[in-house]
Design a protein around this motif. Structure first.
Motif, PDB file in Angstrom:
ATOM      1  N   MET A 194       0.777  -1.273  -0.042  1.00 15.04           N
ATOM      2  CA  MET A 194      -0.100   0.022   0.026  1.00 15.04           C
ATOM      3  C   MET A 194       0.884   1.237   0.202  1.00 15.04           C
ATOM      4  O   MET A 194       0.487   2.325  -0.392  1.00 15.04           O
ATOM      5  N   SER A 195       2.179   1.201   0.559  1.00 13.59           N
ATOM      6  CA  SER A 195       3.079   2.492   0.725  1.00 13.59           C
ATOM      7  C   SER A 195       3.123   3.139  -0.584  1.00 13.59           C
ATOM      8  O   SER A 195       3.309   4.325  -0.724  1.00 13.59           O
ATOM      9  N   ALA A 196       3.220   2.223  -1.683  1.00  9.49           N
ATOM     10  CA  ALA A 196       3.402   2.638  -2.915  1.00  9.49           C
ATOM     11  C   ALA A 196       2.469   3.725  -3.347  1.00  9.49           C
ATOM     12  O   ALA A 196       2.847   4.554  -4.150  1.00  9.49           O
ATOM     13  N   PHE A 197       1.158   3.709  -2.890  1.00  9.62           N
ATOM     14  CA  PHE A 197       0.263   4.640  -3.279  1.00  9.62           C
ATOM     15  C   PHE A 197       0.201   5.786  -2.509  1.00  9.62           C
ATOM     16  O   PHE A 197      -0.724   7.017  -3.174  1.00  9.62           O
ATOM     17  N   TRP A 198       0.991   5.814  -1.656  1.00 10.43           N
ATOM     18  CA  TRP A 198       0.944   7.360  -1.062  1.00 10.43           C
ATOM     19  C   TRP A 198       2.540   7.793  -0.772  1.00 10.43           C
ATOM     20  O   TRP A 198       2.928   8.755   0.219  1.00 10.43           O
ATOM     21  N   VAL A 199       3.460   7.293  -1.519  1.00  9.04           N
ATOM     22  CA  VAL A 199       4.918   7.398  -1.529  1.00  9.04           C
ATOM     23  C   VAL A 199       5.129   8.937  -1.570  1.00  9.04           C
ATOM     24  O   VAL A 199       6.211   9.420  -0.700  1.00  9.04           O
ATOM     25  N   ASP A 200       4.485   9.685  -2.473  1.00  9.05           N
ATOM     26  CA  ASP A 200       4.676  11.047  -2.471  1.00  9.05           C
ATOM     27  C   ASP A 200       3.895  11.940  -1.760  1.00  9.05           C
ATOM     28  O   ASP A 200       4.257  13.149  -1.911  1.00  9.05           O
ATOM     29  N   LYS A 201       2.937  11.461  -1.068  1.00 13.17           N
ATOM     30  CA  LYS A 201       2.253  12.310  -0.219  1.00 13.17           C
ATOM     31  C   LYS A 201       1.869  11.473   0.901  1.00 13.17           C
ATOM     32  O   LYS A 201       0.337  11.357   1.142  1.00 13.17           O
ATOM     33  N   PRO A 202       2.715  11.213   1.904  1.00 11.85           N
ATOM     34  CA  PRO A 202       2.388  10.393   3.165  1.00 11.85           C
ATOM     35  C   PRO A 202       1.130  10.890   3.901  1.00 11.85           C
ATOM     36  O   PRO A 202       0.679  10.136   4.623  1.00 11.85           O
ATOM     37  N   VAL A 203       0.838  12.356   3.742  1.00 11.14           N
ATOM     38  CA  VAL A 203      -0.114  12.822   4.838  1.00 11.14           C
ATOM     39  C   VAL A 203      -1.559  12.446   4.335  1.00 11.14           C
ATOM     40  O   VAL A 203      -2.386  12.536   4.925  1.00 11.14           O
ATOM     41  N   MET A 204      -1.447  11.957   3.064  1.00 13.25           N
ATOM     42  CA  MET A 204      -2.867  11.275   2.503  1.00 13.25           C
ATOM     43  C   MET A 204      -3.255   9.879   2.803  1.00 13.25           C
ATOM     44  O   MET A 204      -4.246   9.405   2.656  1.00 13.25           O
ATOM     45  N   ALA A 205      -2.211   9.281   3.642  1.00 10.33           N
ATOM     46  CA  ALA A 205      -2.339   7.920   3.853  1.00 10.33           C
ATOM     47  C   ALA A 205      -3.663   7.639   4.758  1.00 10.33           C
ATOM     48  O   ALA A 205      -4.234   6.510   4.091  1.00 10.33           O
ATOM     49  N   ARG A 206      -4.121   8.370   5.464  1.00 12.93           N
ATOM     50  CA  ARG A 206      -5.323   8.137   6.051  1.00 12.93           C
ATOM     51  C   ARG A 206      -6.574   7.896   5.314  1.00 12.93           C
ATOM     52  O   ARG A 206      -7.488   7.244   5.327  1.00 12.93           O
ATOM     53  N   LYS A 207      -6.698   9.133   4.604  1.00 15.48           N
ATOM     54  CA  LYS A 207      -8.060   9.408   3.530  1.00 15.48           C
ATOM     55  C   LYS A 207      -7.747   8.181   2.600  1.00 15.48           C
ATOM     56  O   LYS A 207      -9.047   7.586   2.304  1.00 15.48           O
ATOM     57  N   TYR A 208      -6.657   7.808   2.088  1.00 16.36           N
ATOM     58  CA  TYR A 208      -6.411   6.712   0.969  1.00 16.36           C
ATOM     59  C   TYR A 208      -7.118   5.532   1.352  1.00 16.36           C
ATOM     60  O   TYR A 208      -7.592   4.571   0.861  1.00 16.36           O
ATOM     61  N   SER A 209      -6.602   5.335   2.699  1.00 18.28           N
ATOM     62  CA  SER A 209      -6.684   3.812   3.611  1.00 18.28           C
ATOM     63  C   SER A 209      -8.466   3.757   3.835  1.00 18.28           C
ATOM     64  O   SER A 209      -8.779   2.715   3.207  1.00 18.28           O
ATOM     65  N   TYR A 210      -9.039   5.026   4.066  1.00 15.34           N
ATOM     66  CA  TYR A 210     -10.500   4.936   4.263  1.00 15.34           C
ATOM     67  C   TYR A 210     -11.064   4.560   3.089  1.00 15.34           C
ATOM     68  O   TYR A 210     -11.968   3.860   2.831  1.00 15.34           O
ATOM     69  N   GLN A 211     -10.773   5.425   1.936  1.00 15.91           N
ATOM     70  CA  GLN A 211     -11.217   5.120   0.506  1.00 15.91           C
ATOM     71  C   GLN A 211     -11.248   3.687   0.039  1.00 15.91           C
ATOM     72  O   GLN A 211     -12.139   3.221  -0.279  1.00 15.91           O
TER      73      GLN A 211
END
Ligand SMILES: Nc1ncnc2c1ncn2[C@@H]1O[C@H](COP(=O)(O)OP(=O)(O)OP(=O)(O)O)[C@@H](O)[C@H]1O
Ligand SMILES: [Mg+2]
Length: 272
Positions: free
Chosen positions: A167-184
């Motif tokens: 999953m890390s690959a999906f927010w590698v350039d924007k780690p602050v989005m990790a939580r939002k993306y995880s929920y989505q």
């Protein structure tokens, strides 16, 4: 309430530590620094699914699937015995696959399709291969190829295993989005009929996850780590179940070996 159906991880000692396996429908995250065995854990989980007759969706952002197959083979798992289809292939599947692979080529293809579709609609938009929207569409596409859904974005009609490494690959350039993306992603994929194993990388220096969120919303967390190699002068790996819903799981850590022909082998930890 009915007892949760247990889904084997493919590793006997881990299943025992989980009262038989992961509760069906759980969303489990494996966390840890490079080289601890997260990808190998994914291979065990997927392979156990193939053996059990479950359809499998295997997303791999780290390696091409042929490398996953080669690695698994060294560890006693022969994926080539099962009909496979890769979303990145140009040709249509010749037979019903049991495992659909989504590697970076598959994600690129789906991203291109989404971008084309957006052009026809009013809001033109470019989709990146490593975006959560692309990932969700790719998983849906894989379900269709496996013939486990009856409608667009429908829930699978039978039990499916979903692997996402990592999953890390999906927010590698924007780690602050990790939580939002995880929920989505969780909203889009968390279903009673889908048991998911996702991996998340930790920075070895700070022991912090790249981004934050996945562990909080996961139903289970399996953490893997290595002792400080500069102190021990050898690779010593460990694994602990930090949480698992509906499970009175083992609370002790395990020592982990990666053995040729076998893969991950867990033993109660030596140091306690
Ligand atoms: N055939 C083998 N026999 C024994 N050990 C092996 C074999 N193949 C790989 N390994 C061990 O497994 C390690 C890789 O494990 P894995 O790929 O699961 O790590 P990971 O946690 O996914 O790391 P990353 O975060 O970098 O993706 C190798 O560094 C090696 O130590
Ligand atoms: Mg890996």
């Amino acid at each position: 309430m009915a007892e949760a159906q247990r889904i084997s991880t493919g590793i006997e000692e881990l299943d025992e530590a989980l009262e038989g396996g992961i509760p069906q429908g759980s969303w489990v995250v494996a966390t840890g620094e490079p080289g601890v065995g997260k990808s190998i854990l994914c291979m065990h989980f997927a392979y156990a699914g193939l053996k059990a007759g479950d359809p499998v969706v295997y997303v791999t952002t780290e390696q091409e699937f042929k490398d996953v197959i080669a690695q698994a083979k060294q560890l006693g798992m022969d994926f080539s015995k099962y009909p496979t289809y890769s979303l990145g292939w140009r040709r249509e599947p010749e037979e019903l696959p049991q495992i659909v692979v989504v590697d970076i080529f598959g994600l690129l293809k789906v991203a291109r399709q989404l971008t084309e579709k957006a052009k026809e609609a009013e809001g033109a938009r470019r989709y990146a291969a490593l975006s959560v929207d692309t990932l969700i569409e790719a998983i849906d596409e894989a379900y269709k190829v496996l013939e486990v859904v009856e409608e667009e974005r429908g829930s699978p009609t039978r039990h499916v295993r979903l692997v996402i490494d990592s999953m890390s690959a999906f927010w590698v350039d924007k780690p602050v989005m990790a939580r939002k993306y995880s929920y989505q992603l969780k909203i889009a994929t968390h279903r009673d009929n889908v048991t998911a194993l996702l991996t998340s990388q930790y920075a070895p220096t700070t022991r912090q996850a790249y981004g934050f969120g996945l562990e909080h919303i996961a139903d289970g967390v399996i953490h893997m780590w290595m002792d400080d190699v500069e102190t021990t002068k050898e690779v010593r790996r460990h694994l602990i179940i930090k949480k698992m819903r509906m499970t009175n799981h083992a609370r002790n850590a395990f020592d982990v070996e990666i053995e040729p022909g076998k893969g991950l082998v867990l033993r109660p930890t030596r140091s306690s």
